[in-house]
Design an enzyme around this catalytic site. Structure first.
Site, short mmCIF file in Angstrom:
data_model
loop_
_atom_site.label_atom_id
_atom_site.label_comp_id
_atom_site.label_asym_id
_atom_site.label_seq_id
_atom_site.Cartn_x
_atom_site.Cartn_y
_atom_site.Cartn_z
CD GLU A 1 15.98 6.88 -2.75
OE1 GLU A 1 15.30 7.51 -3.58
OE2 GLU A 1 16.24 5.68 -2.85
CG ASP A 2 12.19 9.51 -3.63
OD1 ASP A 2 13.12 8.70 -3.80
OD2 ASP A 2 11.00 9.19 -3.78
CB VAL B 1 4.89 11.70 2.04
CG1 VAL B 1 4.65 11.98 3.50
CG2 VAL B 1 6.12 10.84 1.85
CG ASP C 1 9.13 3.36 3.88
OD1 ASP C 1 9.10 3.14 5.10
OD2 ASP C 1 8.11 3.31 3.17
CG ASP D 1 4.98 7.05 -7.38
OD1 ASP D 1 5.91 6.87 -6.56
OD2 ASP D 1 4.42 6.14 -7.99
N GLY E 1 11.78 8.90 -8.23
CA GLY E 1 11.35 9.77 -7.15
C GLY E 1 12.24 10.96 -6.83
C1 PRP Z 1 10.94 4.54 -3.49
C2 PRP Z 1 11.96 5.60 -3.16
C3 PRP Z 1 13.15 4.80 -2.73
C4 PRP Z 1 12.56 3.56 -2.15
C5 PRP Z 1 12.66 3.66 -0.67
O1 PRP Z 1 11.16 4.16 -4.81
O2 PRP Z 1 12.25 6.38 -4.27
O3 PRP Z 1 13.98 4.47 -3.82
O4 PRP Z 1 11.21 3.48 -2.58
O5 PRP Z 1 12.05 2.58 -0.07
P1 PRP Z 1 12.78 1.55 0.89
O6 PRP Z 1 13.58 2.32 1.89
O7 PRP Z 1 11.61 0.85 1.53
O8 PRP Z 1 13.60 0.63 0.06
P2 PRP Z 1 10.08 3.44 -5.72
O9 PRP Z 1 10.44 2.00 -5.84
O10 PRP Z 1 8.71 3.79 -5.22
O11 PRP Z 1 10.33 4.06 -7.15
P3 PRP Z 1 10.20 5.57 -7.69
O12 PRP Z 1 11.37 6.32 -7.12
O13 PRP Z 1 10.29 5.41 -9.17
O14 PRP Z 1 8.88 6.14 -7.24
#
Ligand code: PRP
Length: 179
Positions: free
Chosen positions: A98-99, A152, A102, A158, A43
């Site tokens: 980080e993106d 988002v 959450d 994604d 991300g």
């Molecule tokens: C997403 C995002 C963070 C994480 C945040 O990653 O990039 O790493 O979730 O969520 P949290 O605060 O609830 O732990 P994802 O697992 O979707 O992988 P990606 O980055 O490959 O899309």
């Protein structure tokens, strides 16, 4: 792809302006320090590319991949490392890029994991912060934008591996992820 977007939250221009501000803050804070920028795959790949170029300092760059969401929209609670750092971060001032934060689980896990590897310091720069999603307490040092609820996508983020290449951040229409 655009037809699946309910609303544009941040345009390319707004993102560029915010990334520039973050880059300057990080420059000031890390001047003279042995900086290791750690991008979280997948991300953060666009944010990492932009932020690294906005920080005018010597740095090393590495990537890590941790999974939390799978293909759905709700966090599964368990974190595991899919791809670890290439080199030991020992002695570096680590800054995780980080993106989105959450539930906070991924970043709590990653920061603890890095501390256990004897970094000089570890902080987080997240593009988006979504405090309403927290399951565990976590406060990133740097955040681009704070967002309310909703799902988002874009600028690296994604839904089921799509929309990552949108140059803006948008709210996904509910009917896409509720069908
Ligand atoms: C997403 C995002 C963070 C994480 C945040 O990653 O990039 O790493 O979730 O969520 P949290 O605060 O609830 O732990 P994802 O697992 O979707 O992988 P990606 O980055 O490959 O899309």
């Amino acid at each position: 792809m655009i037809e699946d977007i309910e609303q544009v939250l941040y345009t390319e221009q707004q993102i560029a302006e915010r990334v520039s501000v973050l880059g300057k803050r990080i420059h000031t804070d890390y001047l003279g320090k042995k900086l290791l920028l750690i991008g979280t795959l997948k991300g953060a790949f666009l944010f990492m590319a932009d932020l690294a170029r906005a920080i005018n300092l010597p740095m090393e760059i590495d990537f890590i991949s941790a999974s939390s969401y799978g293909n759905g929209t709700t966090s599964q609670g368990l974190i595991h490392i899919r791809k670890d750092l290439d080199h030991s971060p020992k002695g570096y001032h680590a800054l995780i890029v980080e993106d989105i934060v959450d539930s906070g689980r991924t970043l709590s896990y990653l920061t603890e994991n890095l501390r256990s590897q004897h970094v000089a310091s570890v902080e987080v720069c997240t593009f988006l912060d979504k405090p309403s999603g927290r399951a565990v307490s976590f406060e990133p040092k740097y955040a681009g934008f704070t967002i309310p609820g909703g799902f988002v996508v874009g600028y690296g983020m994604d839904y089921a591996e799509k929309y990552r290449n949108l140059p803006f951040v948008g709210l996904l229409k509910r009917k896409i992820y509720e069908k």
